[in-house]
Design a protein around this motif. Sequence first.
Motif, short mmCIF file in Angstrom:
data_model
loop_
_atom_site.label_atom_id
_atom_site.label_comp_id
_atom_site.label_asym_id
_atom_site.label_seq_id
_atom_site.Cartn_x
_atom_site.Cartn_y
_atom_site.Cartn_z
N THR A 191 8.96 1.88 7.58
CA THR A 191 7.63 1.66 7.02
C THR A 191 7.72 0.95 5.68
O THR A 191 8.73 1.05 4.98
N SER A 192 6.65 0.25 5.30
CA SER A 192 6.67 -0.55 4.07
C SER A 192 6.83 0.33 2.83
O SER A 192 7.52 -0.06 1.87
N VAL A 193 6.21 1.52 2.82
CA VAL A 193 6.30 2.40 1.66
C VAL A 193 7.74 2.89 1.46
O VAL A 193 8.26 2.88 0.34
N ARG A 218 12.19 -8.26 -1.47
CA ARG A 218 11.84 -7.20 -0.51
C ARG A 218 11.09 -6.08 -1.23
O ARG A 218 10.12 -5.52 -0.70
N PHE A 219 11.51 -5.77 -2.44
CA PHE A 219 10.87 -4.75 -3.26
C PHE A 219 9.42 -5.12 -3.58
O PHE A 219 8.51 -4.30 -3.47
N VAL A 220 9.20 -6.37 -3.95
CA VAL A 220 7.86 -6.83 -4.35
C VAL A 220 6.94 -6.96 -3.15
O VAL A 220 5.76 -6.59 -3.20
N LYS A 221 7.47 -7.48 -2.03
CA LYS A 221 6.62 -7.81 -0.88
C LYS A 221 6.19 -6.60 -0.06
O LYS A 221 5.38 -6.74 0.85
N CYS A 222 6.71 -5.41 -0.39
CA CYS A 222 6.28 -4.21 0.35
C CYS A 222 4.83 -3.86 0.06
O CYS A 222 4.22 -3.07 0.79
N GLY A 223 4.28 -4.43 -1.01
CA GLY A 223 2.87 -4.24 -1.31
C GLY A 223 2.53 -2.96 -2.02
O GLY A 223 1.35 -2.60 -2.14
#
Length: 322
Positions: A115-117, A140-145
Amino acid sequence: MNLETECFYCNQNKPLRFKYSDLEYLSTNIMRNNNVTLQKPLGNITVFEAKDMYMETEYVCATVKKLISSDKTLKYRDIAIISNNIGEYSDILKSSFSRYEIPYFLSIEKPVKNTSVMMFFISLIDILTAKNFRSEQIFRFVKCGVIEKDLTETAMLENYCYRWGIDGKLWEEPFTAEDKNLGIIENFRKTLTEPLKILRNEVKKEHSAVEICTLLYNYLVECNAEQNIAETMSGLVKKNLDYEANEIKRIWGCIIDILDSIADTLGERKISFSEMAMLIKSMAGKINYSVPPQTVDSVITASARTARLNSPRVIFVMGASD
């Protein structure tokens, strides 16, 4: 003391759990080489052959609607849908349920690590563990939203880094290469990397497990991750996406549970951050989650292997030939 006893002999060949003879017949003879013919079919079993999963799902949802409209005593919670491969049907069923306006509960355990979180949290751990900042981990850290960053500015930064080969220690130096948006990009770099650099230097010092968990949680609060998660959930609820909102809530709860479990178990024991990172990743990789039912009256959709049904009146078995 003389007590009178009375013995009752049950017919062990006749199951007592079935109200209808055709259900009893199916239970007694399915997958067995019994040459027995049902004398009085009562119509409690229907077999439908579909060309594919889409046609099968359409039939199930249409039949559910027909049953609900024709029998006023039947509730959605009286209906269950089971399959050995319910995961393969999940996306198709979600679409069909929405189209037919059928309330449902999809009982599927999912790995939390995808999951993105959770990817945001694991990316943070990877960044803190690495000797230098890596572009792949940063984006990857930033784009997880989870952290609030403008998508346009993120795209500018990513294009700049790939254009000028920014990686490793170059992240810790001011960007000076020519670009018409250099001011925006440099400000983005500073606001993103400086808190991470401070946290990375801090966790590499000698700390107890409780102290490291506290440092990680404090960063999650300071970068507004917790607040952004709450705002995302609120937005989903306003769009009547309660299931998705509760899903995010459960995943965020998993992250907090990991930190709490480590803090409670290891306490004041000294531990290196590399060991802590391995422990966190191991725990995250083994966690599966599911979201509880959002309504009292909903169709239960579950795996035949794990389903715990409470006396449903109608059951659909999907993928029966498999």
